[in-house]
Motif scaffolding. Structure first.
Motif, PDB file in Angstrom:
ATOM      1  N   PRO A   1       8.118  23.388  12.529  1.00  0.00           N
ATOM      2  CA  PRO A   1       8.418  23.067  11.127  1.00  0.00           C
ATOM      3  C   PRO A   1       7.230  23.273  10.181  1.00  0.00           C
ATOM      4  CG  PRO A   1       9.217  21.329  12.563  1.00  0.00           C
ATOM      5  CD  PRO A   1       8.389  22.254  13.408  1.00  0.00           C
ATOM      6  N   PHE A   2       6.025  23.127  10.717  1.00  0.00           N
ATOM      7  CA  PHE A   2       4.828  23.257   9.878  1.00  0.00           C
ATOM      8  C   PHE A   2       4.318  24.688   9.811  1.00  0.00           C
ATOM      9  CE2 PHE A   2       4.954  19.177  12.097  1.00  0.00           C
ATOM     10  CZ  PHE A   2       5.208  18.354  11.008  1.00  0.00           C
TER      11      PHE A   2
ATOM     12  N   VAL B   1      12.505  32.846  18.661  1.00  0.00           N
ATOM     13  CA  VAL B   1      11.115  32.653  18.265  1.00  0.00           C
ATOM     14  C   VAL B   1      11.054  32.829  16.755  1.00  0.00           C
ATOM     15  CG1 VAL B   1      10.064  33.311  20.459  1.00  0.00           C
ATOM     16  CG2 VAL B   1      10.462  35.052  18.731  1.00  0.00           C
ATOM     17  N   ALA B   2      10.137  32.117  16.147  1.00  0.00           N
ATOM     18  CA  ALA B   2       9.943  32.212  14.705  1.00  0.00           C
ATOM     19  C   ALA B   2       8.699  33.049  14.432  1.00  0.00           C
ATOM     20  CB  ALA B   2       9.782  30.818  14.102  1.00  0.00           C
ATOM     21  N   LYS B   3       8.906  34.068  13.616  1.00  0.00           N
ATOM     22  CA  LYS B   3       7.799  34.947  13.230  1.00  0.00           C
ATOM     23  C   LYS B   3       8.022  35.357  11.788  1.00  0.00           C
ATOM     24  CE  LYS B   3       5.401  39.170  14.348  1.00  0.00           C
ATOM     25  NZ  LYS B   3       5.317  40.345  15.169  1.00  0.00           N
ATOM     26  N   ASP B   4       6.983  35.266  10.985  1.00  0.00           N
ATOM     27  CA  ASP B   4       7.068  35.615   9.561  1.00  0.00           C
ATOM     28  C   ASP B   4       8.214  34.861   8.881  1.00  0.00           C
ATOM     29  OD1 ASP B   4       4.939  37.398   9.940  1.00  0.00           O
ATOM     30  OD2 ASP B   4       6.313  39.034  10.454  1.00  0.00           O
ATOM     31  N   ASN B   5       8.396  33.603   9.264  1.00  0.00           N
ATOM     32  CA  ASN B   5       9.433  32.730   8.711  1.00  0.00           C
ATOM     33  C   ASN B   5      10.851  33.260   8.914  1.00  0.00           C
ATOM     34  OD1 ASN B   5       8.670  30.113   7.665  1.00  0.00           O
ATOM     35  ND2 ASN B   5       7.182  31.273   6.470  1.00  0.00           N
ATOM     36  N   LYS B   6      11.042  33.998   9.998  1.00  0.00           N
ATOM     37  CA  LYS B   6      12.372  34.476  10.372  1.00  0.00           C
ATOM     38  C   LYS B   6      12.621  34.090  11.826  1.00  0.00           C
ATOM     39  CE  LYS B   6      12.405  38.421   7.302  1.00  0.00           C
ATOM     40  NZ  LYS B   6      11.238  39.228   7.007  1.00  0.00           N
ATOM     41  N   LEU B   7      13.866  33.772  12.127  1.00  0.00           N
ATOM     42  CA  LEU B   7      14.250  33.506  13.507  1.00  0.00           C
ATOM     43  C   LEU B   7      14.668  34.808  14.172  1.00  0.00           C
ATOM     44  CD1 LEU B   7      16.379  30.242  13.347  1.00  0.00           C
ATOM     45  CD2 LEU B   7      14.044  30.518  14.185  1.00  0.00           C
TER      46      LEU B   7
ATOM     47  N   PHE C   1      17.003  26.792  21.898  1.00  0.00           N
ATOM     48  CA  PHE C   1      15.567  26.612  22.060  1.00  0.00           C
ATOM     49  C   PHE C   1      14.865  27.495  21.038  1.00  0.00           C
ATOM     50  CE2 PHE C   1      17.450  25.687  26.158  1.00  0.00           C
ATOM     51  CZ  PHE C   1      16.833  24.505  26.519  1.00  0.00           C
ATOM     52  N   ALA C   2      13.883  26.939  20.329  1.00  0.00           N
ATOM     53  CA  ALA C   2      13.168  27.717  19.314  1.00  0.00           C
ATOM     54  C   ALA C   2      11.695  27.329  19.301  1.00  0.00           C
ATOM     55  CB  ALA C   2      13.781  27.487  17.934  1.00  0.00           C
TER      56      ALA C   2
ATOM     57  N   TYR D   1      12.488  26.863  10.301  1.00  0.00           N
ATOM     58  CA  TYR D   1      12.992  25.523  10.605  1.00  0.00           C
ATOM     59  C   TYR D   1      14.233  25.225   9.763  1.00  0.00           C
ATOM     60  CZ  TYR D   1      13.204  20.478  11.126  1.00  0.00           C
ATOM     61  OH  TYR D   1      13.633  19.195  11.371  1.00  0.00           O
ATOM     62  N   GLU D   2      14.226  25.618   8.511  1.00  0.00           N
ATOM     63  CA  GLU D   2      15.399  25.417   7.646  1.00  0.00           C
ATOM     64  C   GLU D   2      16.603  26.181   8.186  1.00  0.00           C
ATOM     65  OE1 GLU D   2      15.703  23.198   5.142  1.00  0.00           O
ATOM     66  OE2 GLU D   2      13.679  22.566   5.722  1.00  0.00           O
ATOM     67  N   GLN D   3      16.376  27.363   8.735  1.00  0.00           N
ATOM     68  CA  GLN D   3      17.469  28.139   9.339  1.00  0.00           C
ATOM     69  C   GLN D   3      18.040  27.414  10.551  1.00  0.00           C
ATOM     70  OE1 GLN D   3      15.762  31.964  10.254  1.00  0.00           O
ATOM     71  NE2 GLN D   3      15.596  32.559   8.115  1.00  0.00           N
ATOM     72  N   LEU D   4      17.177  26.778  11.324  1.00  0.00           N
ATOM     73  CA  LEU D   4      17.647  26.022  12.491  1.00  0.00           C
ATOM     74  C   LEU D   4      18.494  24.835  12.071  1.00  0.00           C
ATOM     75  CD1 LEU D   4      14.406  26.122  14.630  1.00  0.00           C
ATOM     76  CD2 LEU D   4      16.601  27.165  15.238  1.00  0.00           C
ATOM     77  N   LYS D   5      18.148  24.217  10.958  1.00  0.00           N
ATOM     78  CA  LYS D   5      18.925  23.076  10.470  1.00  0.00           C
ATOM     79  C   LYS D   5      20.339  23.494  10.075  1.00  0.00           C
ATOM     80  CE  LYS D   5      16.649  20.456   7.505  1.00  0.00           C
ATOM     81  NZ  LYS D   5      15.628  19.963   6.557  1.00  0.00           N
ATOM     82  N   LEU D   6      20.542  24.771   9.766  1.00  0.00           N
ATOM     83  CA  LEU D   6      21.887  25.272   9.476  1.00  0.00           C
ATOM     84  C   LEU D   6      22.721  25.367  10.757  1.00  0.00           C
ATOM     85  CD1 LEU D   6      21.033  28.074   6.891  1.00  0.00           C
ATOM     86  CD2 LEU D   6      21.901  25.774   6.427  1.00  0.00           C
ATOM     87  N   ILE D   7      22.060  25.576  11.886  1.00  0.00           N
ATOM     88  CA  ILE D   7      22.757  25.615  13.179  1.00  0.00           C
ATOM     89  C   ILE D   7      23.203  24.207  13.558  1.00  0.00           C
ATOM     90  CG2 ILE D   7      22.481  26.069  15.655  1.00  0.00           C
ATOM     91  CD1 ILE D   7      20.511  28.332  14.857  1.00  0.00           C
TER      92      ILE D   7
END
Length: 135
Positions: free
Chosen positions: A24-25, A106-112, A72-73, A31-37
């Protein structure tokens, strides 16, 4: 967000998102995209918690038969976080997961970025990777 190891095994829902605690940090948009899941997000840090404790905890949660989807992320390139993706194979060695949908990101450049389970398995097989790289 809940701490995975401090959560009661009965406190789950159909979709469970398990993340590396730094995500999240380090990657807030991911992280916001994960909250949509799912809003049912659990965090764990594999720099401070042994993988076997995480596997055992998730076994207890999955055994209650409420979970239909596990996500898992982690952040990309973390040598500690990558272990979280290995949980799936450990679970498969112990229990039947055929009725549970599993996704890895995995999160990279603020993308899942979704990672296939075959890639995760390959990441543990350095000799096979070496052979592929030499071709």
């Amino acid at each position: 967000m809940k701490e995975l190891l401090k959560t009661n095994c009965f406190d789950t829902s159909e979709t469970m998102v398990i993340i590396g605690s730094c995500l999240p940090f380090m990657q807030p948009k991911s992280y916001e995209q994960l909250k949509l899941i799912s809003q049912n997000i659990y965090e764990v840090c594999l720099e401070e918690t042994h993988l076997n404790m995480v596997v055992t905890k998730i076994i207890g949660m999955v055994a209650r038969e409420k979970i239909k989807k596990l996500v898992f992320a982690t952040v990309d390139k973390s040598p500690h976080c990558v272990q979280l993706h290995y949980v799936v194979k450990e679970l498969e060695n112990i229990m039947n997961l055929e009725n549970i949908e599993i996704e890895n990101y995995v999160a990279k450049d603020n993308k899942l970025i979704q990672i296939p389970i075959e890639v995760i398995g390959l990441s543990k097989n350095l000799t096979q990777l070496k052979e592929m790289y030499q071709k």
